[in-house]
Enzyme design. Structure first.
Site, PDB file in Angstrom:
ATOM      1  N   GLU A   1      -4.459  17.349 -13.157  1.00 13.26           N
ATOM      2  CA  GLU A   1      -3.143  16.927 -13.653  1.00 13.26           C
ATOM      3  C   GLU A   1      -2.093  17.388 -12.670  1.00 13.26           C
ATOM      4  OE1 GLU A   1      -1.617  18.146 -17.459  1.00 13.26           O
ATOM      5  OE2 GLU A   1      -3.531  17.692 -18.400  1.00 13.26           O
TER       6      GLU A   1
ATOM      7  N   ASP B   1       7.332  22.604 -22.665  1.00  8.00           N
ATOM      8  CA  ASP B   1       6.729  23.658 -21.846  1.00  8.00           C
ATOM      9  C   ASP B   1       7.292  25.040 -22.138  1.00  8.00           C
ATOM     10  OD1 ASP B   1       4.782  22.402 -20.040  1.00  8.00           O
ATOM     11  OD2 ASP B   1       6.504  21.181 -19.452  1.00  8.00           O
TER      12      ASP B   1
ATOM     13  N   TYR C   1      -5.520  13.728 -25.558  1.00  9.18           N
ATOM     14  CA  TYR C   1      -5.107  15.102 -25.251  1.00  9.18           C
ATOM     15  C   TYR C   1      -4.785  15.787 -26.569  1.00  9.18           C
ATOM     16  CZ  TYR C   1      -2.517  18.714 -22.544  1.00  9.18           C
ATOM     17  OH  TYR C   1      -2.084  19.879 -21.964  1.00  9.18           O
TER      18      TYR C   1
END
Lengths: 256, 395
Positions: A46, A57, A171
């Site tokens: 990735e 994040d 994911y």
């Protein structure tokens, strides 16, 4: 079959998917570390295109993103880097970024540029299937896998929706939270992964909070692959990439 | 009626958020729909608006400002007189009641100027809810009085040191908290921004401003105003006063953004005037961004307007031409700030000072029969330190 899908067709092998932020700490480090990741057993890499407001994040990837942006890393530069990496490695490369840089580049031009750079897939955490229709249609025409995410809060209805729409793999965000290395896996991760497994047939890769070989091994008992990001970013801080190679090797051994 | 069922106002809005939040937003949307159709919910909202917030706020004819400008008559919608000193209390109260109804006791909020944080802290104290407010470190420095007020009312203020350390970063951090504590936390967003249903919900709670204005101007003058002018950061006070007038085509709606140091310097916060369409904080709207799609750092003398995005419904109103958007710079806002104090003895917050300046300039060029309503969205007490500094006065 897409290059990503073929990763999961090898029976018994669990996919190891490291994440790096392009340009962290330098472009040179990115160009060197990706081949090292591939050599040491990564199945997919990735490549993070840094964004100014990475709201999914935690502090580690926030910091690497801001650092890369300060170094002048742009989506175009990431495409150029990917193109160079494509000449060095055969494994699938996917971009991970937020929607605005892609939208700003233009959905069609961005996907075309991805094809030109040898990018195989896209992961965009702030683009759920409800909003992803336009990008999805373009990506599909160009054989780029748009990989959607599921989270522990996802309902059965949403799991089915993502299963229908995601390409390459799904994911699974292991935890309600942001990215970042954690001491232990969240209490309910197994319940979550099992719940998804019952409803879908696609490969499932688990990310967020996986930072040790033993965690990776536990997760891989249920999932088809593991995604490791923040821990790698921490290891790259010094600019010396050797520890990353060792770390990936350790993960690979744990998974095999 | 807008937004549509996907949360879009024309091309703008939507729900661009991490998967973790999608089910939470669905739940919120359903809860709000139920509350919206429940007359007991509105009865409590109205009772508390009256007894706690002090509504209705007056509509005041600023005679001396009008005389000073020598043109159109200028009315001020006195949101500065609402409890906690700004219009923000309307939305904090509405969402606070909704959170309690949903059984969520942990409330998080972001704040720029501190007005939304103060309003949220007040409502949480009153409704007995836990309150955590995220605020950029730069804003904490320039709005320290509001930080102290929030703490006095029992809120925890968490400093945000990432990015530009202003409102944008406070929202990022609030969203990160929300993603982490999605199941038991209510995010009390303070403007008409963010993913659906926030832009709609905040607009609905703020539209009490426009409803009152409509009734009051008709009572006083016997007709609707020619112009309604309001400042726009995220755009909640403007949306609140515009909304009940959207169908009255003869009423011209003007939103005033922050031109900061000047539009040509790049140091401003005028998303609608100078931005491009993009996606920030869960919605598609006009956004200040660089040539790579990175969100720009903004500047305004007023922390409440210092934001690179804007509510999606404003983007829609801009594109349809129903509202016009202009920008006023720091220096002009400071003039507006001082002007109203001198003429009518009202010190506005720096945010509506932008609208005051624009209205005063415009009034001069209009004839005396014309009517302007300015939404005076907050009072200026919080800004004394900044203004004194700008004027070279030592307190």
């Amino acid at each position: 079959m897409s290059r990503i899908a073929s990763v999961f067709s090898q029976s018994g092998r669990k996919a190891l998917i490291p994440y790096i932020t392009v340009g962290y700490p330098t472009i040179e480090a990115t160009l060197k570390v990706v081949p090292l990741l591939a050599q040491n057993g990564a199945d997919i890499v990735e490549l993070g295109i840094p964004f100014s407001d990475p709201l999914a994040d935690g502090v580690t990837i926030q910091r690497s993103s801001f650092h890369a942006l300060k170094n002048g890393v742009s989506p175009q530069l990431c495409l150029d880097v990917a193109k160079k990496l494509r000449e060095k490695v055969d494994i699938p490369l996917v971009f991970m970024t937020y929607y605005n840089p892609v939208f700003h580049y233009g959905l069609e031009p961005f996907c075309s540029a991805c094809v030109g750079a040898g990018i195989d897939g896209l992961i965009i955490p702030d683009l759920p299937p409800q909003e992803g229709g336009s990008l999805e249609a373009i990506a599909r025409k160009k054989d780029i896998d748009l990989i959607y995410l599921l989270a522990p809060t996802s309902t059965e209805e949403r799991i089915k929706l993502v299963a229908e729409r995601s390409r390459g793999f799904i994911y699974l965000v292991s935890v309600t939270g942001v990215t970042g290395a954690r001491d232990r896996l969240p209490a309910d991760w197994e319940v979550f992964v099992s719940r998804v497994k019952e409803l879908v047939s696609q490969p499932l890769c688990v990310g967020f909070g996986i930072s040790t070989p033993s965690q990776a091994k536990r997760v891989a008992r249920l999932a088809d692959g593991v995604i490791v990001g923040s821990r790698i970013i921490q290891l790259m801080e010094s600019g010396d990439i050797q520890p990353v190679g060792e770390f990936i090797k350790g993960l690979r051994e744990a998974l095999d | 009626m807008l937004p549509d069922n996907r949360g879009y106002f024309g091309d703008f809005g939507g729900r661009f958020v991490p998967e973790t939040l999608m089910p939470v937003l669905n739940e919120l949307e359903i809860a709000y729909k139920e509350a919206r159709a429940d007359s007991t919910f509105w009865a409590e909202f109205e009772a508390l608006s009256r007894d706690y917030s002090g509504r209705p706020t007056p509509l005041y004819l600023a005679e001396k400002l009008t005389r000073h400008c020598g043109g159109a008559r200028i009315f001020l919608k006195r949101e500065d007189l609402a409890h906690t000193g700004a219009h923000k209390i309307n939305n904090a109260l509405g969402q606070g009641l909704l959170a309690r109804r949903m059984g969520k006791r942990r409330i998080i909020a972001e704040t720029g100027a501190g007005q939304h944080g103060v309003a949220t802290a007040a409502v949480c104290a009153m409704l007995d809810l836990d309150c955590i407010v995220y605020m950029g470190e730069q804003d904490i420095r320039r709005q320290s009085l509001n930080v102290f007020r929030m703490k006095l009312m029992g809120a925890e203020v968490r400093p945000v040191s990432s990015g530009s350390q202003t409102l944008k970063d406070a929202i990022n951090e609030a969203i990160r908290d929300w993603v982490t504590n999605a199941r038991d936390t209510y995010y009390l967003l303070g403007s008409v921004v963010g993913p659906h249903p926030y832009p709609m919900m905040v607009r609905d709670f703020q539209s009490v401003i426009g409803q009152e204005t409509r009734q009051q101007i008709v009572e006083k003058v016997g007709r609707l105003p020619d112009y309604i002018i309001a400042c726009v950061g995220g755009g909640s006070n403007a949306m609140g006063i515009f909304y009940p007038f959207l169908d009255d085509r003869e009423v011209k709606l003007i939103g005033v953004e922050a031109a900061g140091k000047g539009l040509d310097t790049g140091r401003h916060a005028a998303s609608l005037v100078a931005g491009r369409v993009g996606v920030l904080h869960g919605a598609k709207s006009y956004i200040l961004q660089d040539s790579h799609g990175q969100i720009s750092e903004t500047h305004s003398i007023s922390a409440g307007l210092d934001y690179p995005g804007v509510g999606p419904e404003h983007s829609y109103l801009k594109n349809t031409g129903r509202a016009a958007y202009v920008a006023v710079n720091d220096k002009e806002a400071l003039e507006g700030f001082q002007l109203l104090g001198r003429t009518d003895g009202i010190v506005p917050a720096l945010e509506p000072a932008h609208a005051i300046f624009y209205a005063a300039t415009m009034a001069s060029s209009l004839d005396k029969e014309q009517l302007i309503v300015v939404n005076l969205s907050g009072r200026g007490d919080k800004d004394m330190g900044i203004v004194a500094e700008e004027l070279g006065v030592k307190l």
